[in-house]
Design a protein around this motif. Structure first.
Motif, PDB file in Angstrom:
ATOM      1  N   ASN A   1       0.821  -1.216   0.000  1.00 40.75           N
ATOM      2  CA  ASN A   1       0.000   0.000   0.000  1.00 40.75           C
ATOM      3  C   ASN A   1       0.856   1.267   0.000  1.00 40.75           C
ATOM      4  OD1 ASN A   1      -2.544  -1.286  -0.063  1.00 40.75           O
ATOM      5  ND2 ASN A   1      -2.374  -1.690   2.135  1.00 40.75           N
ATOM      6  N   ARG A   2       1.971   1.206  -0.703  1.00 39.50           N
ATOM      7  CA  ARG A   2       2.854   2.355  -0.906  1.00 39.50           C
ATOM      8  C   ARG A   2       2.884   2.645  -2.397  1.00 39.50           C
ATOM      9  NH1 ARG A   2       4.460   4.825   3.893  1.00 39.50           N
ATOM     10  NH2 ARG A   2       5.093   3.263   5.378  1.00 39.50           N
ATOM     11  N   THR A   3       3.107   3.881  -2.749  1.00 38.45           N
ATOM     12  CA  THR A   3       3.182   4.199  -4.173  1.00 38.45           C
ATOM     13  C   THR A   3       4.506   3.711  -4.746  1.00 38.45           C
ATOM     14  OG1 THR A   3       4.206   6.363  -3.845  1.00 38.45           O
ATOM     15  CG2 THR A   3       1.772   6.275  -3.838  1.00 38.45           C
ATOM     16  N   ARG A   4       4.504   3.476  -6.043  1.00 42.11           N
ATOM     17  CA  ARG A   4       5.749   3.103  -6.712  1.00 42.11           C
ATOM     18  C   ARG A   4       6.787   4.195  -6.534  1.00 42.11           C
ATOM     19  NH1 ARG A   4       4.027   2.100 -12.636  1.00 42.11           N
ATOM     20  NH2 ARG A   4       2.811   3.906 -12.049  1.00 42.11           N
ATOM     21  N   SER A   5       6.343   5.426  -6.606  1.00 43.63           N
ATOM     22  CA  SER A   5       7.254   6.553  -6.450  1.00 43.63           C
ATOM     23  C   SER A   5       7.886   6.559  -5.063  1.00 43.63           C
ATOM     24  CB  SER A   5       6.495   7.859  -6.703  1.00 43.63           C
ATOM     25  OG  SER A   5       7.352   8.963  -6.605  1.00 43.63           O
ATOM     26  N   TYR A   6       7.086   6.319  -4.037  1.00 44.47           N
ATOM     27  CA  TYR A   6       7.605   6.281  -2.672  1.00 44.47           C
ATOM     28  C   TYR A   6       8.648   5.183  -2.534  1.00 44.47           C
ATOM     29  CZ  TYR A   6       7.918   5.423   2.324  1.00 44.47           C
ATOM     30  OH  TYR A   6       8.397   5.221   3.591  1.00 44.47           O
ATOM     31  N   LEU A   7       8.328   3.977  -3.013  1.00 47.35           N
ATOM     32  CA  LEU A   7       9.254   2.857  -2.895  1.00 47.35           C
ATOM     33  C   LEU A   7      10.542   3.115  -3.663  1.00 47.35           C
ATOM     34  CD1 LEU A   7       6.745  -0.112  -3.248  1.00 47.35           C
ATOM     35  CD2 LEU A   7       7.862   0.696  -1.155  1.00 47.35           C
ATOM     36  N   ALA A   8      10.434   3.677  -4.858  1.00 49.26           N
ATOM     37  CA  ALA A   8      11.617   3.975  -5.654  1.00 49.26           C
ATOM     38  C   ALA A   8      12.477   5.033  -4.965  1.00 49.26           C
ATOM     39  CB  ALA A   8      11.211   4.426  -7.054  1.00 49.26           C
ATOM     40  N   ALA A   9      11.847   6.056  -4.422  1.00 47.33           N
ATOM     41  CA  ALA A   9      12.594   7.113  -3.733  1.00 47.33           C
ATOM     42  C   ALA A   9      13.314   6.555  -2.509  1.00 47.33           C
ATOM     43  CB  ALA A   9      11.652   8.253  -3.334  1.00 47.33           C
ATOM     44  N   GLU A  10      12.651   5.688  -1.751  1.00 47.63           N
ATOM     45  CA  GLU A  10      13.281   5.068  -0.582  1.00 47.63           C
ATOM     46  C   GLU A  10      14.459   4.195  -1.007  1.00 47.63           C
ATOM     47  OE1 GLU A  10      12.502   5.198   2.969  1.00 47.63           O
ATOM     48  OE2 GLU A  10      11.749   7.053   2.097  1.00 47.63           O
ATOM     49  N   ALA A  11      14.285   3.422  -2.065  1.00 52.56           N
ATOM     50  CA  ALA A  11      15.363   2.549  -2.540  1.00 52.56           C
ATOM     51  C   ALA A  11      16.558   3.365  -3.000  1.00 52.56           C
ATOM     52  CB  ALA A  11      14.856   1.657  -3.670  1.00 52.56           C
ATOM     53  N   ILE A  12      16.314   4.433  -3.721  1.00 53.00           N
ATOM     54  CA  ILE A  12      17.413   5.285  -4.197  1.00 53.00           C
ATOM     55  C   ILE A  12      18.111   5.948  -3.024  1.00 53.00           C
ATOM     56  CG2 ILE A  12      17.960   7.375  -5.497  1.00 53.00           C
ATOM     57  CD1 ILE A  12      15.722   6.495  -7.490  1.00 53.00           C
ATOM     58  N   ALA A  13      17.349   6.449  -2.063  1.00 47.10           N
ATOM     59  CA  ALA A  13      17.945   7.103  -0.896  1.00 47.10           C
ATOM     60  C   ALA A  13      18.834   6.123  -0.116  1.00 47.10           C
ATOM     61  CB  ALA A  13      16.860   7.681   0.011  1.00 47.10           C
ATOM     62  N   ASP A  14      18.358   4.893   0.088  1.00 48.44           N
ATOM     63  CA  ASP A  14      19.149   3.881   0.795  1.00 48.44           C
ATOM     64  C   ASP A  14      20.423   3.550   0.023  1.00 48.44           C
ATOM     65  OD1 ASP A  14      17.252   3.768   2.801  1.00 48.44           O
ATOM     66  OD2 ASP A  14      16.380   1.870   2.132  1.00 48.44           O
ATOM     67  N   TYR A  15      20.306   3.376  -1.290  1.00 49.28           N
ATOM     68  CA  TYR A  15      21.465   3.060  -2.120  1.00 49.28           C
ATOM     69  C   TYR A  15      22.499   4.181  -2.054  1.00 49.28           C
ATOM     70  CZ  TYR A  15      24.371   2.348  -6.217  1.00 49.28           C
ATOM     71  OH  TYR A  15      25.442   2.214  -7.049  1.00 49.28           O
ATOM     72  N   VAL A  16      22.043   5.416  -2.199  1.00 49.09           N
ATOM     73  CA  VAL A  16      22.965   6.556  -2.181  1.00 49.09           C
ATOM     74  C   VAL A  16      23.673   6.649  -0.829  1.00 49.09           C
ATOM     75  CG1 VAL A  16      23.086   9.083  -2.258  1.00 49.09           C
ATOM     76  CG2 VAL A  16      21.794   7.838  -4.003  1.00 49.09           C
ATOM     77  N   ALA A  17      22.953   6.450   0.250  1.00 47.40           N
ATOM     78  CA  ALA A  17      23.561   6.516   1.583  1.00 47.40           C
ATOM     79  C   ALA A  17      24.633   5.436   1.740  1.00 47.40           C
ATOM     80  CB  ALA A  17      22.491   6.367   2.663  1.00 47.40           C
ATOM     81  N   ARG A  18      24.340   4.205   1.284  1.00 47.57           N
ATOM     82  CA  ARG A  18      25.332   3.126   1.375  1.00 47.57           C
ATOM     83  C   ARG A  18      26.555   3.427   0.526  1.00 47.57           C
ATOM     84  NH1 ARG A  18      20.802  -0.102   0.756  1.00 47.57           N
ATOM     85  NH2 ARG A  18      21.377  -0.509  -1.405  1.00 47.57           N
ATOM     86  N   GLU A  19      26.354   3.914  -0.678  1.00 47.56           N
ATOM     87  CA  GLU A  19      27.480   4.199  -1.567  1.00 47.56           C
ATOM     88  C   GLU A  19      28.342   5.341  -1.039  1.00 47.56           C
ATOM     89  OE1 GLU A  19      28.480   2.434  -4.482  1.00 47.56           O
ATOM     90  OE2 GLU A  19      27.110   1.068  -3.448  1.00 47.56           O
ATOM     91  N   ILE A  20      27.702   6.362  -0.474  1.00 46.95           N
ATOM     92  CA  ILE A  20      28.460   7.468   0.117  1.00 46.95           C
ATOM     93  C   ILE A  20      29.323   6.950   1.265  1.00 46.95           C
ATOM     94  CG2 ILE A  20      28.236   9.546   1.550  1.00 46.95           C
ATOM     95  CD1 ILE A  20      25.940  10.394  -0.322  1.00 46.95           C
ATOM     96  N   ALA A  21      28.749   6.112   2.130  1.00 45.60           N
ATOM     97  CA  ALA A  21      29.511   5.553   3.244  1.00 45.60           C
ATOM     98  C   ALA A  21      30.686   4.728   2.731  1.00 45.60           C
ATOM     99  CB  ALA A  21      28.604   4.707   4.133  1.00 45.60           C
ATOM    100  N   LEU A  22      30.482   3.966   1.677  1.00 43.39           N
ATOM    101  CA  LEU A  22      31.546   3.160   1.099  1.00 43.39           C
ATOM    102  C   LEU A  22      32.667   4.031   0.541  1.00 43.39           C
ATOM    103  CD1 LEU A  22      32.531   0.320   0.249  1.00 43.39           C
ATOM    104  CD2 LEU A  22      31.255   0.650  -1.872  1.00 43.39           C
ATOM    105  N   VAL A  23      32.304   5.042  -0.225  1.00 45.55           N
ATOM    106  CA  VAL A  23      33.299   5.938  -0.816  1.00 45.55           C
ATOM    107  C   VAL A  23      34.052   6.690   0.280  1.00 45.55           C
ATOM    108  CG1 VAL A  23      33.588   8.019  -2.226  1.00 45.55           C
ATOM    109  CG2 VAL A  23      32.139   6.150  -3.043  1.00 45.55           C
ATOM    110  N   GLU A  24      33.347   7.149   1.305  1.00 48.35           N
ATOM    111  CA  GLU A  24      34.017   7.846   2.400  1.00 48.35           C
ATOM    112  C   GLU A  24      34.989   6.922   3.132  1.00 48.35           C
ATOM    113  OE1 GLU A  24      30.730   9.451   4.609  1.00 48.35           O
ATOM    114  OE2 GLU A  24      30.632  11.251   3.353  1.00 48.35           O
ATOM    115  N   GLY A  25      34.613   5.667   3.303  1.00 44.18           N
ATOM    116  CA  GLY A  25      35.507   4.702   3.934  1.00 44.18           C
ATOM    117  C   GLY A  25      36.769   4.482   3.109  1.00 44.18           C
TER     118      GLY A  25
END
Length: 86
Positions: free
Chosen positions: A27-51
């Motif tokens: 019961n979530r919009t596709r847009s909401y789910l996509a935005a959450e997935a992108i935000a999680d991915y970006v946060a993980r990648e930033i942490a990896l690059v910073e490490g």
């Protein structure tokens, strides 16, 4: 309402179908789910690059431990835990 912006992405048809199914099941919009997935991915990648950047800075500053020494310390710590001293 929070500020947001629009981004268009291309998805494989099967991913779009899976996203639609997940949207219906949660019961979530596709847009909401996509935005959450992108935000999680970006946060993980930033942490990896910073490490990686921190590691490179350590190399440049000479803050290194030789591999053999690090492995010896790790082996000793594992032995301590196995003997109940850890």
């Amino acid at each position: 309402m929070t500020n947001s912006t629009t981004l268009t992405v291309r998805l494989k048809p099967e991913v779009k179908d899976q996203l639609a199914a997940l949207s219906a099941q949660t019961n979530r919009t596709r847009s909401y789910l996509a935005a959450e997935a992108i935000a999680d991915y970006v946060a993980r990648e930033i942490a990896l690059v910073e490490g990686i950047q921190r590691g490179l800075a350590d190399i440049e500053a000479g803050r290194l431990v030789p591999h053999d020494q690090a492995m010896d310390e790790l082996d000793a710590a594992i032995e301590d835990v196995a003997r109940g001293r850890g």
